[in-house]
Enzyme design. Structure first.
Site, mmCIF file in Angstrom:
data_model
loop_
_atom_site.group_PDB
_atom_site.id
_atom_site.type_symbol
_atom_site.label_atom_id
_atom_site.label_comp_id
_atom_site.label_asym_id
_atom_site.label_seq_id
_atom_site.Cartn_x
_atom_site.Cartn_y
_atom_site.Cartn_z
ATOM 1 N N LYS A 77 50.052 16.325 -31.926
ATOM 2 C CA LYS A 77 50.999 16.801 -32.880
ATOM 3 C C LYS A 77 51.883 17.803 -32.728
ATOM 4 O O LYS A 77 51.764 18.306 -31.365
ATOM 5 C CB LYS A 77 49.912 17.468 -33.876
ATOM 6 C CG LYS A 77 50.583 17.300 -35.302
ATOM 7 C CD LYS A 77 50.195 15.808 -36.112
ATOM 8 C CE LYS A 77 50.644 15.642 -37.173
ATOM 9 N NZ LYS A 77 50.252 14.256 -37.787
ATOM 10 N N GLY A 91 50.379 11.253 -56.758
ATOM 11 C CA GLY A 91 51.277 10.886 -55.589
ATOM 12 C C GLY A 91 52.108 9.702 -56.057
ATOM 13 O O GLY A 91 51.628 8.665 -56.240
ATOM 14 N N ASN A 129 55.421 8.010 -50.342
ATOM 15 C CA ASN A 129 55.345 6.525 -49.427
ATOM 16 C C ASN A 129 53.857 6.059 -49.706
ATOM 17 O O ASN A 129 53.404 4.831 -50.093
ATOM 18 C CB ASN A 129 55.375 7.052 -48.020
ATOM 19 C CG ASN A 129 55.480 5.971 -46.986
ATOM 20 O OD1 ASN A 129 55.641 4.755 -47.279
ATOM 21 N ND2 ASN A 129 55.052 5.975 -45.813
ATOM 22 N N GLY A 145 51.284 6.927 -51.936
ATOM 23 C CA GLY A 145 51.038 6.852 -53.485
ATOM 24 C C GLY A 145 51.671 5.441 -53.871
ATOM 25 O O GLY A 145 50.865 4.772 -54.546
#
Ligand code: NAD
Length: 423
Positions: free
Chosen positions: A106, A218, A221, A223
């Site tokens: 990450k 949400g 993107n 949801g």
């Protein structure tokens, strides 16, 4: 940051819990408790106002026993090394559970993209690429978009990397625009993977997806695609959806065009107009009596203080970390099937893997193949997770699906480290 909210402490705690259940060799645990390497960089960037601004940036390679590290880059004002370390650990387990040939990584930069123009964003992205140049690569560590980073940013990073190695290297990064062999057209792979998991879980629970009621937290993107795909793929009825302002509930089902219109006109799905609909808060949405609840927004939504009131049969963690460790145990006691984030949302990284495979072979698939291969991979992960849970139950040990998934993921990484002679 308080110790109990430190994401890396949470990641270490989850690892230790799973290691205890599976009786993991202490030597393997010692390797897995910390990242393999953590880069903390100071990056000076000449900004468009002529002044140089210095940014703190990170890239963590958590574990690469199974393959090159894989994980996004966040551009966020509250980024911290502990967040990046935690996310890189979770990427390790996610890739391992999905059985794709990647380790976990990450990256992040402490910055506020809302205060930056495109020129500054490009300068920062290229500077980041130069700073991590020796530590990324298609066989080393493959970044991707994450919070506040976009396909355009991936394109700049890929281009800067190509400039430095002296040739194109599309497989150095995923989530690129389609023009440079990326997967922009496949922004829905996270939600699509989640829907395949939903289909399998519904089958197991004997829920008819066509009759099941769904609430989604949400409208981003994850949801929004969960909403459209649950209808398209499974024929399910979404009765509630929300964004950061709050939500809307219509027991007869919601209409996408009207939701989009409300969002556009009023800035929130709460502006939805229908005789049968009413506004609800995000807290109410989580506690609605529905068959399936899909948190697809932010972390720590189902907690110790509301887990008792969650009123669904199946909880699909499409967001990262929406259910706290305490709430996981409460839901398990209450026999609500809570499927963990690193299983449910692994469609995103599986899609990234497909992009990397295509970049490296130079042969590009049709959408049908992409979807079918995603279905096969994620359905296998779901079945393996359930089988692991059952195997422990048969031995008289009750473990929740999150622990079952952890055990599979950790075991694969530990076996790779063992056979490579790391311990
Ligand atoms: P996004 O920024 O596109 O959307 C986030 C949504 O959450 C927005 O609708 C926003 O209004 C809503 N939101 C923000 N704060 C909220 C609050 N307090 N209460 C309720 N809603 C709130 O983000 P996304 O890409 O959809 O990601 C959502 C989650 O899914 C994150 O946890 C992310 O890590 C996870 N995820 C996303 C992907 C992906 O491919 N997009 C992949 C893996 C995991």
């Amino acid at each position: 940051m308080a110790e109990e909210l430190n994401p890396f402490k949470i990641a270490q705690h989850q690892l230790e819990e799973a290691a205890g259940i599976m009786k993991l060799d202490r030597q393997a645990l010692d390797i897995l408790k910390e990242p393999k390497r953590t880069l903390i960089m100071n990056i000076p960037v000449k900004m468009s106002n002529g002044k140089t601004q210095t940014f703190t940036a990170f890239r963590v390679r958590y574990n690469d026993a199974l393959g090159p590290a894989k994980g996004g880059i966040r551009f966020h004002p509250q980024e911290s090394v502990d967040t990046v370390k935690a996310l890189s650990a979770w990427m390790t387990w996610k890739c391992s559970l999905a059985e794709i040939p990647f380790g976990g990584g990450k990256g992040g930069v402490i910055c506020d993209t809302k205060k930056m123009n495109d020129k500054d964003l490009e300068a920062l992205s290229r500077a980041y690429a130069r700073a991590v140049f020796k530590d990324i690569g298609p066989d080393v560590d493959i970044p991707a978009p994450d919070v506040y980073t976009t396909p355009q940013i991936m394109a700049w990073i890929m281009d800067e990397y190509a400039n430095m190695v002296g040739h194109n290297e599309f497989g150095v990064i995923t989530g690129k625009p389609v023009e440079i062999w990326g997967s922009e057209g496949r922004m829905d792979s996270t939600a699509l993977g989640g829907m395949f998991v939903m289909r399998e879980a519904a089958k197991m629970l004997k829920l008819n997806p066509k009759k099941a009621t769904i609430a989604v937290q949400g409208f981003g993107n994850a949801g929004k695609f969960a909403y459209t795909l649950s209808k398209k793929v499974l024929g399910s009825k979404v009765v509630a959806i929300s964004d950061s302002e709050g939500g809307v509930y219509d027991p007869t089902g919601l209409d996408l065009d009207k939701l989009e219109e409300a969002k556009q006109k009023t800035g929130s799905v709460q502006g939805y107009k229908s005789k049968t609909a009413r506004k609800i808060t995000n807290e109410e949405l989580l506690e609605l009596k529905v068959d399936i609840l899909i948190p697809a927004a932010i972390e720590n939504q189902v907690k110790e203080d509301n887990a008792d009131r969650i009123n669904c049969k199946l909880l699909l963690e499409l967001a990262n970390g929406p259910v706290t460790p305490e709430a996981t145990n409460i839901l398990f006691e209450r026999k609500i099937l809570d499927l963990p984030d690193f299983l449910v949302n692994s469609g995103g990284v599986i899609g990234s893997y497909f992009e990397w495979v295509q970049n490296r072979t130079g042969y590009y698939w049709e959408t049908e193949r992409f979807d079918a291969e995603l279905d096969k991979k994620i359905t296998t992960s779901f079945k393996e997770t359930m089988a692991m849970q059952k195997a422990y139950a048969d031995k008289g040990e009750k473990i929740n699906p999150r622990m079952a998934a952890y055990i599979i993921a950790i075991d694969r990484v530990a076996k790779a480290m063992k056979v490579r002679g790391w311990y």
